[in-house]
Every structure is written in C-alpha cells, then in structure tokens.
Design an enzyme around this catalytic site. Structure first.
Site, PDB file in Angstrom:
ATOM      1  N   GLY B  10       0.892  -1.439  -0.089  1.00 15.55           N
ATOM      2  CA  GLY B  10       0.198  -0.088   0.272  1.00 15.55           C
ATOM      3  C   GLY B  10       0.913   1.470   0.340  1.00 15.55           C
ATOM      4  N   CYS B 125      -3.654  10.957  10.913  1.00 16.40           N
ATOM      5  CA  CYS B 125      -1.993  11.730   9.878  1.00 16.40           C
ATOM      6  C   CYS B 125      -2.856  12.971  10.070  1.00 16.40           C
ATOM      7  CB  CYS B 125      -2.945  11.295   8.341  1.00 16.40           C
ATOM      8  SG  CYS B 125      -4.240  11.230   7.658  1.00 16.40           S
ATOM      9  N   SER B 155      -4.570  10.474  -1.075  1.00 11.27           N
ATOM     10  CA  SER B 155      -3.302   9.493  -0.789  1.00 11.27           C
ATOM     11  C   SER B 155      -4.264   9.381   0.370  1.00 11.27           C
ATOM     12  CB  SER B 155      -1.671  10.439  -0.293  1.00 11.27           C
ATOM     13  OG  SER B 155      -1.716  11.561   0.365  1.00 11.27           O
ATOM     14  N   HIS B 239      -1.867  17.100   3.313  1.00  5.20           N
ATOM     15  CA  HIS B 239      -3.072  17.650   4.100  1.00  5.20           C
ATOM     16  C   HIS B 239      -2.692  19.008   4.725  1.00  5.20           C
ATOM     17  CE1 HIS B 239      -4.457  13.872   3.855  1.00  5.20           C
ATOM     18  NE2 HIS B 239      -4.583  13.207   5.167  1.00  5.20           N
ATOM     19  N   GLN B 313       0.642  13.746   4.722  1.00  2.00           N
ATOM     20  CA  GLN B 313       0.483  12.429   5.603  1.00  2.00           C
ATOM     21  C   GLN B 313       0.908  11.495   5.472  1.00  2.00           C
ATOM     22  OE1 GLN B 313      -0.765  13.338   2.529  1.00  2.00           O
ATOM     23  NE2 GLN B 313      -2.218  11.911   1.991  1.00  2.00           N
TER      24      GLN B 313
END
Lengths: 333, 333
Positions: B10, B125, B155, B239, B313
C-alpha cells in the site's frame, strides 16, 4: 430598459448576460462594453449578436442600467460619473463596497439599503455566499462569533484563472512536468494556495478582510467578531466554506436546519445517511447556496454550530446577486 | 533488527520501507507481508529485492519489530497476538488508538507514553500533523479552544485514491465527460467532498472525531474543546489545515512564531511579503510540518491565533511518525 454590461468578455460579464436572460429581465436594448482590445468583436447573446464597444461615458450615458464587471480601478474612474449621468449602476468590484454613501447589498439580507441610490456595490463572492446563510441564523439565534475557512475555485480569478488551472493540470498529467502559473501566485494544479489578494498589515489577506468588513456592513453588525482563512483550491467553479458560529442564544442543528430551509437563496442539502451535502459539482450553475453538514459544535457549548456552504460564485457570488439588485432598483425606480 | 512491514504494497507500506532506509534504521533483515493476492510477488527495496509473504503469526513471530499499515479489522485480529509473541508492534490503523492500555504517540509530543509497551498506536494523519504544532503552542500559551478545517489529499485514501484522482481528472480533461468514482463517495476531480470516513450520531464524521479524540489523548487534555471539519480536495499528497485557536494566556503572532521556530517537527514558512506560506507542493516529501499564515485572530481578543499547516500525511501523518516511534522503542528496549 437599456442595459449595459461593462466588462462583457470576462467570466462574470458573460454570466451577467446569461442571468439577465434567464431571469427575463426587461431588456429592450443590450449594450456590451469591454476594453479597446475587444472592441469591434461580436458576442452571441439571447438578444442576438452584439458588437462589443469600447467604454466611454458618452456611449454609456443613455443606458438605464449599467452592470459593471470590471476592475476596481476602472470602477473608481468611471462609476460615479455614470451614476451622476442618471444611469443606475451596480458595481461588482471592491471599489465602493465600504464607502459610506454606497449601499452594499445582498437582496435577501438588506434590500432596503438600496433606497434611492443610483450606485450600488455588489459584495465579494465569498461574502455574498456566506451572509445569505448567516443572516437567517442571526435573526433566529443571534451571532456572537463567526469563523470561516474557504475552499475557493479558480473562477474567482476570472476566465484566465480557469484557463490556467485547466492548462496546467493537463501539463502535470500529460507531460509529467511541474505546473506553471501566471494568474495565481503559485501553481494551482493539485495544490492549495492560502493566499487570495494581497496581504494586509495584520497578516490577513484582503480577501479575508473583505469577508469580515463586508459581512459586518451588509448585516448591519459593525462589531461582529468574524475571521476568515481564504484558500484557493484546484476547482473550476463554486466556492465552499466551512463555517463555525457561536450564537447568542442556544441553537440546535434541527432548529438551524428549519430556519435555513425557509431562507430565501438557501437550499438545505443535509442528509448524511444518503451522503448528501454541499459540493461544487452539485452547486455549479445553481442560484441557491447549498447549506449542509449542520451540526452542534460543542466548542461553544449549546451556542455552537458548524455548517458547510457551497455557492456558485459566478452566480450568487457575482452575476446573480447583481441582477437581483437591479430587479430591486427597477421596482424602486 | 528483524523488521517486518505488514501491508507492504500500500501507499503507507511503501513509504515505511523508504523511511526506514532514509533514517538508517538498523534493519538486519526486512520482511514484507501483504495479502495472499500479492504474496509471491517481488518488491525492490534498499535491502534488495524482497519476496512478499502472506501474513501469518508463525511467519512474523521472529520479528523484532512489526510496522502495521493494514486495515483496522486486520490489526484488531492480529496485532495483540503479535505483541504477545514478543514482537514490538506499531500499528497505523485506528484499531487501538483509543484503547486505554495502548499508547497513542507522536514522539515530539508524548514519547514518554511509550514506556515498556510493545503495542503502540500511530495516530490519524490529520491529528499527527496538527498536534506537532499545537503542543508547543499549548506549552507556551495554554489551549482553550481549537477549530480546524482540513484540506485533505487523495493519498489519505491510499494508492487507490491517488490513482482514482489521476484517472478521473484525465477523463474530465481529455474526454470532457463527468468524473467517476469508486474509492471516494463522490467524484473528486475538480470537486470538494465534505465527508471523510463514516458519519457518527452527532453528525460529525469519524475522521473529524478522530482529530478531537486523538488530539485530546496525545496531548493529555481530555477536556480540550476541539472541533474539526474534514474535507477531501483534489490534491495527491499533503494535508493542509486551517487552524484557529483560543489560548489561555495572551498570545502574539511574533511569540507564536518564535515558539514554533524552535519546535521539533515543525518548519515555520511564514513570509507573506515573499508569498511564502505552507503549500502541498512545498510540503510534499518533507519530514517537517510547515506552519505559516500565523496571525492574531481578534475573534478571541488577545488570546486568538490563526495558523495554516501543511504536512505530508504519508510521512509525518503515517510512515515517518511510525518509524520515529520505533526508534524510541529501540532506545527503550
């Protein structure tokens, strides 16, 4: 009614022509004005193909109504002379918004301020979208504090802003290259720019202060505690706003929702279970400001409320509000 | 040290491997685990090409350290057993973050909470990026209220989220068609989605409540008045957060800037005259959280402060923070 759109080739100017037609404004003759660069070119309108003229007081003084979608500098140079020549003027720039003798109007909030004035200022797009939802809440619950964070589209920077976002997004996706920028201070494609307009001595931007100054004037609350963080994001149209308010009297989401459901210019879109809330893709092209994500914010005890707004800033945030003002002028005059 | 990354294919899993290498974590053997679908495939890493294994307790129990970048359900099913088998576990999911016996750690804020624990939770995050800037301000001025609006990248929904944003943005630009969506609740290309994670009974989303719950736990302020509006926007990484705080003691932008300039994990980017402020394009790939747009917010008298944060993040919001926790575990054990 002889109506002129000054700045007819820009994003707001084009939208003004559309809105005049859509609202069946009683136009007997439509005149389009723009810079000398565009003069002589033709523009298709619902009133036929119209040749764009270079602006002059002589050419415009026979209008009944002039809708200005031009820079603040241009408005400062020409709007008062036009109004003094007897033309009703609705100015979309920031030139006169805070002038004491010029009403700043969002018709759902303060139509009465129009009175017999011949020069009316149209507010900043973010402000217009905000106050149409704030005012009914103020009437019902009072307002103590307002904190706004915005998600503003490229169209706030006009047609050039939208073109730059599209072009530079293509560049990133197709060429893998870094995005460029001319209209915006930094590349906007897949980025966020926490600056709209210039910085003030207090470190807020003019856009952020416009939201404070103009909201206070329109709502008639000169001491309202209100702050804004204005952020440009990579969308084409519609400004979104995350709004936290502290009311004077206790408020519940249910009561707020009921108030907003009855408010003119607002459409409540607030059904989390169905994943319905305000979004640019649904608010685009809509006259009403979408209001949703209405919830109690415990940061302000039982007087706290959060909501999320989306409004088409070319419509309620600009052209629509200007034509709504003109409709009241007509009724008044 | 034998280190395992669980969920290695991932977005966060891949970033974990990069961060381990970049920070020269003393890896003697790296094991990569993923779903049975990926098992047997090879992944290039700074420790050579490694064959991905299907996860089993038997295969993982010889690790010294396991970094979990898996779903909450997977973590719930396996993390405690792994920790009981003697493996130090840092879990990136939300499964244990609010469990009383599991520390939730941002090392710059509460490294001491690690103690002798073998299972540590890595925060959400948005929370990690927020508290790294909030904690030094709390120490200097106290915290009464915190109001956050987020601008969260694709993301946050993993590699699939980024792929969907790219694919659907292409579709809009090249085919002129409407954007589709599978990962996100609505199309994200050129849109804004004011929903991240599921809705709670109080009409906040889980993402929004995570910011409140987790910030309180990490900072040791169980009664902190804090609210969040979490919004997905069409960026790939980083972010952004617009933060308004009310402090307990008077604060000035200068004093806040000085505090943040000395804070670990924070980089002050705050020079409006030079158009320097936090942005995704500058914060991408950076370990430190960018803090800027620092200004006095008069909504809270002389105790009000606004700031704007941008943090990667996948790094501080996930992989970097997890490895930073692991570094402290190593020192502790």
């Amino acid at each position: 009614m002889r109506v002129g759109v000054i700045g007819a080739t820009g994003a707001v100017g084009k939208e003004l022509v559309e809105v005049l037609a859509k609202r069946r404004f009683p136009v007997t003759e439509l005149c389009l004005f723009a810079s000398t660069r565009s003069a002589g070119t033709k523009q298709k309108t619902p009133w036929g193909e119209i040749t764009i003229e270079a602006y002059s007081l002589e050419a415009a003084r026979n209008l009944d109504l002039a809708l200005l979608a031009v820079s603040g500098d241009f408005a400062k140079a020409h709007a008062r002379a036009l109004a003094e020549a007897g033309v009703a003027v609705v100015d979309n720039s920031s030139a006169f918004r805070l002038e004491q003798d010029v009403p700043l109007v969002v018709p759902e909030v303060n139509a009465a301020a129009i009175g017999n004035h011949r020069l009316i200022a149209n507010p900043n797009c973010t402000t217009a979208i905000l106050v149409v939802a704030l005012e009914p809440l103020r009437q019902a619950f009072g307002l103590r504090r307002v904190i706004v964070s915005t998600y503003q589209a490229a169209s706030g920077a006009g047609a050039e802003g939208m073109a730059e976002l599209e072009r530079e997004t293509r560049r990133v996706l197709l060429e893998g290259g870094p995005a460029g920028h001319e209209v915006f201070a930094h590349p906007l494609a897949f980025n966020v720019i926490p600056q709209i307009d210039s910085f003030q001595p207090n470190a807020y931007t003019r856009e952020e202060m416009k939201v404070a100054w103009e909201s206070r004037k329109i709502m008639g609350l000169p001491d309202l505690l209100i702050s804004c963080t204005a952020v440009r994001i990579p969308t084409f149209r519609v400004h979104a706003e995350a709004v936290t308010i502290e009311t004077e009297r206790p408020v519940t989401p249910e009561a707020a929702r009921a108030v907003l459901a009855k408010a003119a210019g607002v459409k409540v879109v607030d059904d989390p279970a169905a994943q319905l809330y305000p979004m640019p893709i649904t608010a685009t092209g809509q006259d009403d400001v979408e209001a949703g994500r209405i919830r109690a914010n415990p940061v302000f005890g039982d007087c706290g409320l959060d909501l999320f707004l989306c409004g088409d800033q070319l419509l309620k945030g600009a052209a629509l509000n200007a034509v709504q003002i003109a409709e009241r002028l007509r009724l008044a005059g």
